[in-house]
Design a protein around this motif. Structure first.
Motif, mmCIF file in Angstrom:
data_model
loop_
_atom_site.group_PDB
_atom_site.id
_atom_site.type_symbol
_atom_site.label_atom_id
_atom_site.label_comp_id
_atom_site.label_asym_id
_atom_site.label_seq_id
_atom_site.Cartn_x
_atom_site.Cartn_y
_atom_site.Cartn_z
ATOM 1 N N PRO A 16 4.844 -14.972 -6.465
ATOM 2 C CA PRO A 16 4.984 -13.373 -5.948
ATOM 3 C C PRO A 16 6.012 -12.638 -6.824
ATOM 4 C CG PRO A 16 6.361 -15.085 -5.328
ATOM 5 C CD PRO A 16 5.414 -15.796 -5.873
ATOM 6 N N VAL A 17 5.097 -11.781 -7.656
ATOM 7 C CA VAL A 17 6.078 -11.038 -8.521
ATOM 8 C C VAL A 17 5.751 -9.456 -8.345
ATOM 9 C CG1 VAL A 17 5.901 -12.724 -10.380
ATOM 10 C CG2 VAL A 17 4.177 -10.853 -10.389
ATOM 11 N N TYR A 18 5.104 -8.982 -7.721
ATOM 12 C CA TYR A 18 4.738 -7.531 -7.747
ATOM 13 C C TYR A 18 5.265 -6.820 -6.392
ATOM 14 C CZ TYR A 18 1.239 -8.800 -11.310
ATOM 15 O OH TYR A 18 0.670 -9.378 -12.281
ATOM 16 N N VAL A 19 6.057 -5.831 -6.514
ATOM 17 C CA VAL A 19 6.743 -5.140 -5.566
ATOM 18 C C VAL A 19 5.535 -4.361 -4.935
ATOM 19 C CG1 VAL A 19 9.013 -5.143 -6.278
ATOM 20 C CG2 VAL A 19 7.703 -3.275 -6.756
ATOM 21 N N ILE A 20 5.734 -3.580 -3.665
ATOM 22 C CA ILE A 20 4.619 -3.015 -2.793
ATOM 23 C C ILE A 20 4.106 -1.938 -3.860
ATOM 24 C CG2 ILE A 20 6.152 -1.811 -1.618
ATOM 25 C CD1 ILE A 20 4.098 -2.050 0.816
ATOM 26 N N SER A 21 5.004 -1.081 -4.429
ATOM 27 C CA SER A 21 4.406 0.170 -5.210
ATOM 28 C C SER A 21 3.713 -0.323 -6.307
ATOM 29 C CB SER A 21 5.615 0.783 -5.801
ATOM 30 O OG SER A 21 6.306 0.083 -6.466
ATOM 31 N N VAL A 22 4.091 -1.382 -7.009
ATOM 32 C CA VAL A 22 2.890 -2.057 -8.238
ATOM 33 C C VAL A 22 1.665 -2.548 -7.689
ATOM 34 C CG1 VAL A 22 2.902 -3.700 -9.895
ATOM 35 C CG2 VAL A 22 4.903 -2.305 -9.749
ATOM 36 N N GLY A 28 -5.174 -0.255 -6.270
ATOM 37 C CA GLY A 28 -5.965 1.054 -5.771
ATOM 38 C C GLY A 28 -5.748 1.544 -4.380
ATOM 39 N N LEU A 29 -4.730 0.994 -3.758
ATOM 40 C CA LEU A 29 -4.652 1.549 -2.161
ATOM 41 C C LEU A 29 -3.380 2.138 -1.952
ATOM 42 C CD1 LEU A 29 -5.759 -2.080 -0.670
ATOM 43 C CD2 LEU A 29 -6.834 0.100 -1.049
ATOM 44 N N HIS A 30 -2.731 2.661 -1.051
ATOM 45 C CA HIS A 30 -1.616 3.392 -0.860
ATOM 46 C C HIS A 30 -0.860 2.210 -0.226
ATOM 47 C CE1 HIS A 30 1.159 5.972 1.464
ATOM 48 N NE2 HIS A 30 0.835 6.857 0.446
ATOM 49 N N ILE A 60 -3.321 -9.321 -4.869
ATOM 50 C CA ILE A 60 -3.846 -8.096 -5.429
ATOM 51 C C ILE A 60 -5.455 -8.407 -5.303
ATOM 52 C CG2 ILE A 60 -4.119 -6.683 -7.475
ATOM 53 C CD1 ILE A 60 -1.345 -6.941 -6.289
ATOM 54 N N GLU A 61 -5.879 -9.439 -5.715
ATOM 55 C CA GLU A 61 -7.421 -9.887 -5.645
ATOM 56 C C GLU A 61 -7.896 -9.626 -4.200
ATOM 57 O OE1 GLU A 61 -11.226 -9.814 -7.128
ATOM 58 O OE2 GLU A 61 -9.308 -9.623 -8.445
ATOM 59 N N GLN A 68 -13.189 -3.544 -0.590
ATOM 60 C CA GLN A 68 -14.622 -3.490 -1.107
ATOM 61 C C GLN A 68 -15.387 -3.902 0.349
ATOM 62 O OE1 GLN A 68 -16.659 -6.922 -1.643
ATOM 63 N NE2 GLN A 68 -18.303 -5.514 -1.882
ATOM 64 N N LEU A 69 -14.827 -4.912 0.877
ATOM 65 C CA LEU A 69 -15.742 -5.260 2.266
ATOM 66 C C LEU A 69 -15.564 -4.013 3.370
ATOM 67 C CD1 LEU A 69 -14.569 -9.018 2.951
ATOM 68 C CD2 LEU A 69 -16.889 -8.161 2.376
ATOM 69 N N SER A 70 -14.367 -3.425 3.197
ATOM 70 C CA SER A 70 -14.349 -2.274 4.291
ATOM 71 C C SER A 70 -15.109 -1.009 3.953
ATOM 72 C CB SER A 70 -12.675 -1.835 4.390
ATOM 73 O OG SER A 70 -12.391 -0.762 4.975
ATOM 74 N N GLN A 71 -14.788 -0.546 2.542
ATOM 75 C CA GLN A 71 -15.635 0.728 2.197
ATOM 76 C C GLN A 71 -16.971 0.396 1.855
ATOM 77 O OE1 GLN A 71 -13.753 3.638 1.859
ATOM 78 N NE2 GLN A 71 -12.372 2.440 2.977
ATOM 79 N N ASP A 72 -17.229 -0.550 1.013
ATOM 80 C CA ASP A 72 -18.822 -0.578 0.688
ATOM 81 C C ASP A 72 -19.781 -1.332 1.436
ATOM 82 O OD1 ASP A 72 -17.747 0.530 -1.964
ATOM 83 O OD2 ASP A 72 -17.791 -1.551 -2.924
#
Length: 147
Positions: A16-22, A28-30, A60-61, A68-72
């Motif tokens: 676990p290395v990424y903060v929420i903004s990163v 590609g999400l808000h 992230i993946e 992808q499941l939601s939009q596509d």
């Protein structure tokens, strides 16, 4: 593990290395969408001591997959949550099948080894029985009277 101690500073897909903004930028999400997914239990990142979210590469993946499941594919979030649960269940079952297969192979090898030991212990002076075909004729012996 292979017997070696892992380096505690080595990064893996689960680190676990990424903060929420990163994480939001990488997926590609808000950031608010990430918070919503966390509340719904779709993607649950690790937490720091101060309760801040820390996302891993695997998270992230998963965020990208959810999007992808939601939009596509047009699947709603409840359906996506069920898909994720089922994928985790399938992975756990595949792991269990692999464990059981390995145990079965070990048991089969042990059985073959024991069978070979039993065969090796046979007495060599015994002759194997072979079924001989009997003639179908019936012979009746009657002693002569008076002899």
């Amino acid at each position: 593990m292979d017997g070696r101690r892992r380096n505690p500073y080595e990064l893996t897909d689960e680190s676990p290395v990424y903060v929420i903004s990163v994480a939001a930028q990488l997926s590609g999400l808000h950031p608010q969408t990430l918070r919503q997914y966390d509340r719904l239990g779709l993607v649950s990142p690790d937490r720091t001591a101060g309760r801040g979210r820390r996302y891993s590469a695997r998270d992230i993946e998963l965020l990208r997959t959810v999007q992808q499941l939601s939009q596509d594919e047009g699947i709603n979030l409840a359906g996506i949550k069920r898909i994720i649960e089922l994928e985790h269940q399938v992975a756990a079952l595949q792991s269990r099948v692999a464990e059981l297969s390995a145990a079965l192979e070990g048991a089969a090898a042990a059985m073959q080894q024991r069978e070979a030991q039993v065969h090796a212990s046979y007495r060599r002076d015994l002759v194997p029985y072979q079924d001989v075909q009997q003639a179908s004729a019936l012979v009746v012996w009657r002693p002569k009277r008076g002899e």
